[in-house]
Write an enzyme that holds these catalytic residues in place. Sequence first.
Site, PDB file in Angstrom:
ATOM      1  N   SER B  35       0.815  -1.211   0.000  1.00 29.36           N
ATOM      2  CA  SER B  35       0.000   0.000   0.000  1.00 29.36           C
ATOM      3  C   SER B  35       0.850   1.262   0.000  1.00 29.36           C
ATOM      4  O   SER B  35       0.521   2.238  -0.659  1.00 29.36           O
ATOM      5  CB  SER B  35      -0.920   0.024   1.232  1.00 29.36           C
ATOM      6  N   GLU B  56       4.863  -0.403  14.426  1.00 30.86           N
ATOM      7  CA  GLU B  56       5.268   0.941  14.018  1.00 30.86           C
ATOM      8  C   GLU B  56       6.243   1.563  15.014  1.00 30.86           C
ATOM      9  O   GLU B  56       7.215   2.222  14.631  1.00 30.86           O
ATOM     10  CB  GLU B  56       4.044   1.833  13.846  1.00 30.86           C
ATOM     11  N   PHE B  81      -1.078   5.726  11.321  1.00 34.55           N
ATOM     12  CA  PHE B  81      -0.406   4.794  12.230  1.00 34.55           C
ATOM     13  C   PHE B  81       0.999   5.273  12.581  1.00 34.55           C
ATOM     14  O   PHE B  81       1.472   5.067  13.695  1.00 34.55           O
ATOM     15  CB  PHE B  81      -0.344   3.394  11.613  1.00 34.55           C
ATOM     16  N   ARG B 164      -3.509   8.251  -1.195  1.00 32.58           N
ATOM     17  CA  ARG B 164      -3.897   6.965  -1.784  1.00 32.58           C
ATOM     18  C   ARG B 164      -4.382   7.177  -3.211  1.00 32.58           C
ATOM     19  O   ARG B 164      -4.101   6.399  -4.104  1.00 32.58           O
ATOM     20  CB  ARG B 164      -5.016   6.343  -0.949  1.00 32.58           C
TER      21      ARG B 164
END
Lengths: 281, 307
Positions: B35, B56, B81, B164
Site C-alpha cells: 500500500s 510501528e 499509524f 492513496r
Amino acid sequence: MNNNLFVQWADQTPQIRKNILQMIAKAQSGHPGGSLSCVEIIYTLMAPNGVMKYNPKKPLERERDRFVLSKGHACPTLYAVLSAVGHDISQDELMSLRQLGSRLQGHPDRARLPYVEASTGSLGQGASIAQGIAMSYKLDSLNHRVFALLGDGEMQEGQIWEVALSAPHQKLDNLTLILDYNKGQIDGPTNKVLSLDPLTDKWRSFGWEVSEVNGHSYSELYTALSKKSPRPQMVIAHTIKGRGVSFMEGNTDWHGRAPNVKELELALQEVAANRQIGLSN
Amino acid sequence: MSGKIATRKSFGMALADFGEKYKDVVCFDADLSKSTMSILFAKKYPGRFFEMGIQEANMIGCAAGMSFMGKIPFICSFGAFLTGRFDQIRMSIGYANANVKLIGTHCGVAIGEDGHSQMGLEDIALMRSIPNMVVLQPADDKECREMVEWAINHQGPVYLRLTRQELPQFNMDKFIPGIFPQLKMGEKMAFLATGGMLEAALNAAEGLAKKGTGKNPAVFNANLAKPLADNFMMNLADKYETLVVFEDHTVMGGTGSAIAEWVSQNAKIPRRVIRYGVNDSFGESGTPEALLDKHGLTATKIENYFS
Ligand SMILES: Cc1ncc(C[n+]2csc(CCOP(=O)(O)OP(=O)(O)O)c2C)c(N)n1
Ligand SMILES: [Mg+2]
C-alpha cells in the site's frame, strides 16, 4: 454432549458467511480473508446458548459479558453475527456497510453502533480496552467476563505484550483473549513477516492459561471458551484465512480486496454447499 | 509521464530509482509495503529493506538507531499509524535530530471506505509541532520525486504526506523548499492548495474567474507546512488580501493553521486567512467522492462557497 447445539449453529453459519461476502461485495472494499477466518469464533461467543452471558434484547444493559473486536477490519463478521443473534441490525442495514452515514463503518465505531464495545481499526489496542473492562468488573464486583479477538499479525504490536504482562499481575481471571491464528497478514505469511513462535510457551510463561483449538470447530471453541481458570486466558484458535471459499483460503491476496460479481457468485455457491465447517475436528 | 498517479506510487518508484545512487538509503515498512509502495524498493534492494511486521513504534526506534550509524532510513506506513506513535517520533527522531524520513500514506478523507481509523487527518498538526521536522506534501508525481531526492540530501527528519488516490500532473517548477509554485495568476485572493486538493482548487479558481463572480483568485501549490520561508510568505501577504488554504486534513493545526499563524504574527497589513479543510470532525466510511463532497473539498463546492 452439546452436539445438537453445534449442529444448529453449523446450520446458521453459511448464512453468516453469505452475508459477509455480500456486504463486502456490495461495498466493493473490505477484508474477506480475516472476516471468514473468525466466523465460528465470534458465533461461539454470541450464538443462542453460546459462551457469552448477555441478553440480545437488552444489548446495552450494564451487567453482561462483553466482546471487543480488536482486529477491527473483521467487523463484517461482527455485524453479521450481531444481526443473526437478534440485535436490531436488519438485512438491509447489513448491506449498507461502508456507505456514507451507515452505522456499519469500515472499522467498528462505538459512537455510532453501541453494540461494538470499542472503536478499533488501529491494530493492537483492543486487548488493553478489554483489560480495562475486566478491571472495572473487578472494581464493581460484577461477575462477568470479557473477550477480545486479536489477529496474529496484530499480535506483533508491542501493546499486546504489555497486556500479556499486566493482566496476570492484576489477576484478571475474567479476561480471555482469543487469537485468530490464520497464519497470514498483508505482506505475507505471518511466520515470514515476523514469527510469533513459540507462541504457547510465551503466553504460558507470562502467566496465562493457554488453550489451543481448531478455530473452526464449534465443540473445541465452546469447550475452551467456557473454561474457568484462576488466570487470564489465551485461546489460540488455529484458523484458515478466507475459510469457506476455496479460492480465498490461505491466500493473502484476499486479505483486503472485494470479490467481483463472478467471484461472488462462485463464493456464495461454495458457502451454501458447505454446512459442515463448524463441525470439523 | 502524463497520466494520473498516486503520490504513494510516485514515492515508491522514486525511492527504488534513487536507491541506486544513494547507497546509504534503507527502507522500513510495517506490513503495508503493497500500500505504501515501499515494495518497489524492497524488490530491488532486498538487503536494504526491513519488513518489521505490525510494529510501528519499534520501526521508528530502529530507524533512529540506524540513522545514528550513518544510514538514511525511510520508514513507511499509513500516516495515521506512523504519526500515531507520536512520542517515539518526538523523542527518538525529533529531539535527537535523527536523519529519518517518515512516509505517511493514505492521508485525508479521500481514502474513502476504510473510514476514520485508517485516515491521516491530524498528521501534519502532529508533525509540525516537532522542532527539526520538515513537513512536505507533494501535489504530483514529479514534485514527489523531487521531494524524495531533496529529503535524502537533507540532514534531519522529514515527514512526507502522500495520497492513496491518483493525482494529475501539473508540470510545476522544480521543488525549492519554502517557495510555493504558482499555477494561476489572480488578484486580491490567493488559493493555497495542498496535495490532493490542488486540482479542485485550481478548477474552482478558474470557474470563479470565468463566471464573472468578481473573484479571480491566484492559485499556489502549498507543498510545505514547515518551515515556511519568511520572504516568500511576506510577498504573499503583501500581495493578497485573503489567503485561503485548502487541505484534506483537519483545520486544527494543519497547513492552514501554519499559514494563519505566520500571517497573523508577521504580515505588515492585517490579512484574512481562511482555513478550508475538515472542520474538527472525525473521518468516516464512504466513497472518496462522497466524502470529499461532504467536506466541501470539490471544485463545485469550493466555487459555490466563494461565489
Ligand atoms: C496499527 C496498524 N497498523 C497497520 C494496520 C493496517 N493493517 C490492517 S489489517 C493488517 C494485517 C492484519 O493481520 P492480522 O492481524 O493477522 O489480521 P487477519 O489475518 O486476521 O486479517 C494491517 C497491517 C492497521 N490497521 N493498524
Ligand atoms: Mg492473520
